[in-house]
Design a protein around this motif. Structure first.
Motif: not given
Length: 280
Positions: A267-268, A251, A247-248, A264
């Motif tokens: 997204m997660k 991002a 995810v990061y 995030t």
């Protein structure tokens, strides 16, 4: 005019990147779309030239192109150049600039989970491949001063340490030696593919000697909880799977392209729904 972004790899059909990025563009009211492009190794140069010709705004790079793409870029940022791999490309006025957000993405996810400074943690990295390289360089760049690396081939761990332009106190260990002294580490990071689906019962080393206060992390997210993490959890340690890193890194790529850092948590949630899980 809507901007175009994408990801290239071989294979690529399994990629969750289109789902998280298209949702982020929509959520941030950015007129853009993100697509997966299946690019074979022998067509990589042509694909990059084509992207440049149509003015693609940016793209991600996944296996097996992260190193092979470098000769076809105009520039790289400092960390990507040091690591020797690129997973994010930005088009700046026709100039393709390469970045690596894998390592920094892992570090960002780690910081979110840990409640004390990373630089104080005596760290062990399991594995000496591409993922280990990005994470090791990024942790040292972050200021973590003591990081050992264990690998089945000690020479690969020694080379990784030697090649890093950012210096830390590091030793290369065999898997057996690392397992024996495991109680000395505050942070243990599993970077190999051991335990990934479908070989979910495999584990790189035993955690018999782990310190109960240690933090144990595995960059695999399929399954959500590897055999390695299951053992760590039964021994009382705090654990983290690879969803945060995925995810990061996405991002940070989104931020490089747009100047906006996305949600995030959103997204997660998308990633977890696609994996059919409820934990992270």
């Amino acid at each position: 005019m809507q901007k175009l972004f994408g990801v290239i790899g071989d294979p690529i059909g399994h990629s969750m990147s289109p789902a998280i990025h298209n949702d982020a563009f929509s959520h941030q009211n950015i007129q853009a779309s993100y697509h997966a492009f299946h690019v074979k190794e022998q067509h990589l140069e042509d694909a990059v030239k084509g992207f440049k010709a149509i003015g693609i705004s940016g793209f991600n790079v996944t296996v097996p192109h992260k190193t092979a793409i470098i000769p076809f870029l105009d520039e790289m940022d400092e960390l990507a150049e040091a690591i020797g791999a690129v997973n994010t490309v930005k088009n700046e006025n026709g100039k393709l600039i390469g970045y690596n957000t894998d390592g920094p993405g892992y570090v960002a996810a780690l910081k979110e989970e840990m409640n004390s400074p990373l630089r104080d943690k005596k760290t062990l990295i399991i594995g000496a491949g591409g993922a280990a390289r990005g994470i090791y360089y990024s942790l040292v760049y972050e200021g973590v001063s003591h990081i050992d690396i264990c690998n089945r081939t000690i020479e690969k761990a020694e080379k990784l340490i030697h090649d890093c332009p950012y210096k830390a106190t590091s030793a290369a260990l065999s898997m057996h030696a690392a397992a024996e002294k495991l109680s000395q580490y505050d942070l243990i990071i599993q970077t190999t593919s051991i335990g990934m689906s479908p070989n979910t019962h495999a584990s790189p080393l035993t955690l018999e000697n782990v310190n109960q206060e240690a933090f144990v992390s595995d960059i695999i997210y399929n399954p959500l909880k590897t055999a390695f993490l299951q053992e760590a959890e039964t021994r009382g340690t705090k654990i983290q799977n690879g969803i945060g890193m995925f995810v990061y890194q996405g991002a940070l790529a989104f931020q490089i392209w747009t100047g906006v850092f996305p949600d995030t948590k959103r997204m997660k949630k998308i990633v977890l729904e696609k994996l059919g899980g409820t934990i992270c």
